[in-house]
Scaffold this motif. Structure first.
Motif, mmCIF file in Angstrom:
data_model
loop_
_atom_site.group_PDB
_atom_site.id
_atom_site.type_symbol
_atom_site.label_atom_id
_atom_site.label_comp_id
_atom_site.label_asym_id
_atom_site.label_seq_id
_atom_site.Cartn_x
_atom_site.Cartn_y
_atom_site.Cartn_z
ATOM 1 N N TRP A 133 0.822 -1.208 0.000
ATOM 2 C CA TRP A 133 0.000 0.000 0.000
ATOM 3 C C TRP A 133 0.855 1.256 0.000
ATOM 4 O O TRP A 133 0.468 2.286 -0.578
ATOM 5 C CB TRP A 133 -0.972 0.001 1.172
ATOM 6 N N ALA A 134 2.030 1.205 0.617
ATOM 7 C CA ALA A 134 2.936 2.351 0.562
ATOM 8 C C ALA A 134 3.403 2.585 -0.876
ATOM 9 O O ALA A 134 3.427 3.723 -1.366
ATOM 10 C CB ALA A 134 4.129 2.126 1.482
ATOM 11 N N LEU A 135 3.763 1.509 -1.570
ATOM 12 C CA LEU A 135 4.175 1.611 -2.970
ATOM 13 C C LEU A 135 3.034 2.122 -3.844
ATOM 14 O O LEU A 135 3.218 3.009 -4.688
ATOM 15 C CB LEU A 135 4.652 0.251 -3.485
ATOM 16 N N ALA A 136 1.852 1.552 -3.640
ATOM 17 C CA ALA A 136 0.700 1.950 -4.444
ATOM 18 C C ALA A 136 0.396 3.434 -4.257
ATOM 19 O O ALA A 136 0.137 4.162 -5.235
ATOM 20 C CB ALA A 136 -0.515 1.105 -4.075
ATOM 21 N N SER A 137 0.429 3.903 -3.032
ATOM 22 C CA SER A 137 0.149 5.312 -2.751
ATOM 23 C C SER A 137 1.206 6.211 -3.377
ATOM 24 O O SER A 137 0.891 7.284 -3.926
ATOM 25 C CB SER A 137 0.083 5.552 -1.240
ATOM 26 N N TYR A 138 2.451 5.794 -3.303
ATOM 27 C CA TYR A 138 3.531 6.594 -3.894
ATOM 28 C C TYR A 138 3.355 6.717 -5.399
ATOM 29 O O TYR A 138 3.502 7.812 -5.971
ATOM 30 C CB TYR A 138 4.879 5.955 -3.575
ATOM 31 N N VAL A 139 3.035 5.616 -6.057
ATOM 32 C CA VAL A 139 2.843 5.651 -7.511
ATOM 33 C C VAL A 139 1.665 6.548 -7.873
ATOM 34 O O VAL A 139 1.729 7.322 -8.830
ATOM 35 C CB VAL A 139 2.655 4.230 -8.074
ATOM 36 N N VAL A 140 0.583 6.481 -7.106
ATOM 37 C CA VAL A 140 -0.568 7.350 -7.361
ATOM 38 C C VAL A 140 -0.159 8.819 -7.247
ATOM 39 O O VAL A 140 -0.529 9.646 -8.088
ATOM 40 C CB VAL A 140 -1.728 7.029 -6.389
ATOM 41 N N SER A 141 0.599 9.157 -6.226
ATOM 42 C CA SER A 141 0.991 10.557 -6.027
ATOM 43 C C SER A 141 1.892 11.066 -7.150
ATOM 44 O O SER A 141 1.947 12.275 -7.403
ATOM 45 C CB SER A 141 1.688 10.736 -4.675
ATOM 46 N N HIS A 142 2.604 10.165 -7.827
ATOM 47 C CA HIS A 142 3.515 10.536 -8.913
ATOM 48 C C HIS A 142 2.969 10.117 -10.279
ATOM 49 O O HIS A 142 3.711 10.125 -11.270
ATOM 50 C CB HIS A 142 4.885 9.899 -8.688
ATOM 51 N N ALA A 143 1.698 9.796 -10.346
ATOM 52 C CA ALA A 143 1.132 9.218 -11.573
ATOM 53 C C ALA A 143 1.261 10.145 -12.771
ATOM 54 O O ALA A 143 1.557 9.696 -13.885
ATOM 55 C CB ALA A 143 -0.333 8.852 -11.341
#
Length: 284
Positions: A232-242
């Motif tokens: 979930w940390a990875l997923a959130s990071y990717v969303v923030s940098h999408a």
């Protein structure tokens, strides 16, 4: 902090509003979707709304704490500090020679001007100093932040503690599906999957360190996650940098996020047996 009151204006960041409303989301013209460009965190009944730029910086601060093996409390301290010092913007000036996310000063040994304006360096420098504070893991946020920053207004960090705690919980993965952004959908033909994998791997390295990114069937990218919290940390990071990465969607743990949608994480994300294992974060 509450949600921003909608208003017609050009796209500019608004300033801090203490004691209620959001302190840094973008306002758009009346003809546009008023939530476009916002990132929202919802944890335990608290809603924190940030601009996309603020969210990218918050996710970086949180990810670096994970990479360094520090507890989520460290991310809370760092986020509360950055919210107080810069509102999570990488400021190119400040009081005297203060700069960057944490308003660190070259004259006080935080690094060169160029280094302090690098969010990765600034965040690691903050955590280096925090790690030298005895027992920071159990200290109140305000006390720990003050021992690092030595601010003239030490009580000011307390204003941001609840917001920082919610952001840290979501962005370090302890509150699943609690962070999402409403961003413009990617346009044009996407780059070949192999190129996107290289770009994503490079983007993750300063935050999480070396991260396995592989190309799966259907040109999806799989990010290996050691556990659900890390996923979930990875997923959130990717969303923030999408937007910068040209990402159109992210799936994890039975949920999916789609660029261009303001609905956040929805049920029906990628599961085991299609493009990757149940522990993979799937990126489109």
């Amino acid at each position: 902090m509450g949600l921003l009151t909608k208003a017609a204006a050009v796209v500019v960041p608004i300033g801090l509003v203490v004691g209620g409303i959001a302190y840094g989301v973008s306002r758009h013209s009346a003809s546009s979707d008023s939530t476009l460009g916002q990132c929202t965190t919802k944890v335990d009944g608290l809603t924190v709304v940030l601009t996309a730029e603020q969210a990218r910086n918050a996710s970086l601060i949180s990810a670096i704490s994970i990479r360094r093996g520090m507890p989520a409390h460290a991310a809370t301290i760092a986020l509360a500090t950055a919210l107080q010092e810069s509102k999570l913007y990488n400021l190119r000036g400040g009081d005297r020679d203060s700069l960057g996310l944490f308003q660190q000063r070259h004259s006080q040994g935080w690094g060169t001007r160029q280094q302090i304006l690098d969010p990765v360096h600034a965040t690691n420098a903050f955590y280096d100093a925090l790690a030298r504070v005895p027992g920071y893991e159990t200290l109140p946020v305000t006390v720990a932040a003050q021992r690092v920053q030595r601010s003239g207004y030490p009580s000011a960090y307390a204003v941001y503690e609840s917001d920082a705690r919610a952001l840290a919980s979501a962005l370090t993965g302890y509150s699943p599906a609690a962070f999402s952004c409403h961003l413009s959908a990617a346009t044009g033909t996407p780059a070949p999957a192999a190129q996107r994998a290289v770009r994503l791997r490079r983007a993750l390295a300063p935050a999480f360190g070396a991260t396995a990114v592989s190309v799966a069937s259907g040109s999806h990218l799989d990010l290996a996650a050691a556990n659900r919290t890390r996923g979930w940390a990875l997923a959130s990071y990717v969303v923030s940098h999408a937007s910068a990465l040209g990402v159109s969607g992210v799936s994890y743990d039975g949920r999916s996020w789609t660029a261009g949608s303001d609905r956040g994480w929805q049920s029906g994300g990628q599961r085991s047996g299609a493009t990757g294992s149940a522990a993979d974060v799937v990126v489109d």
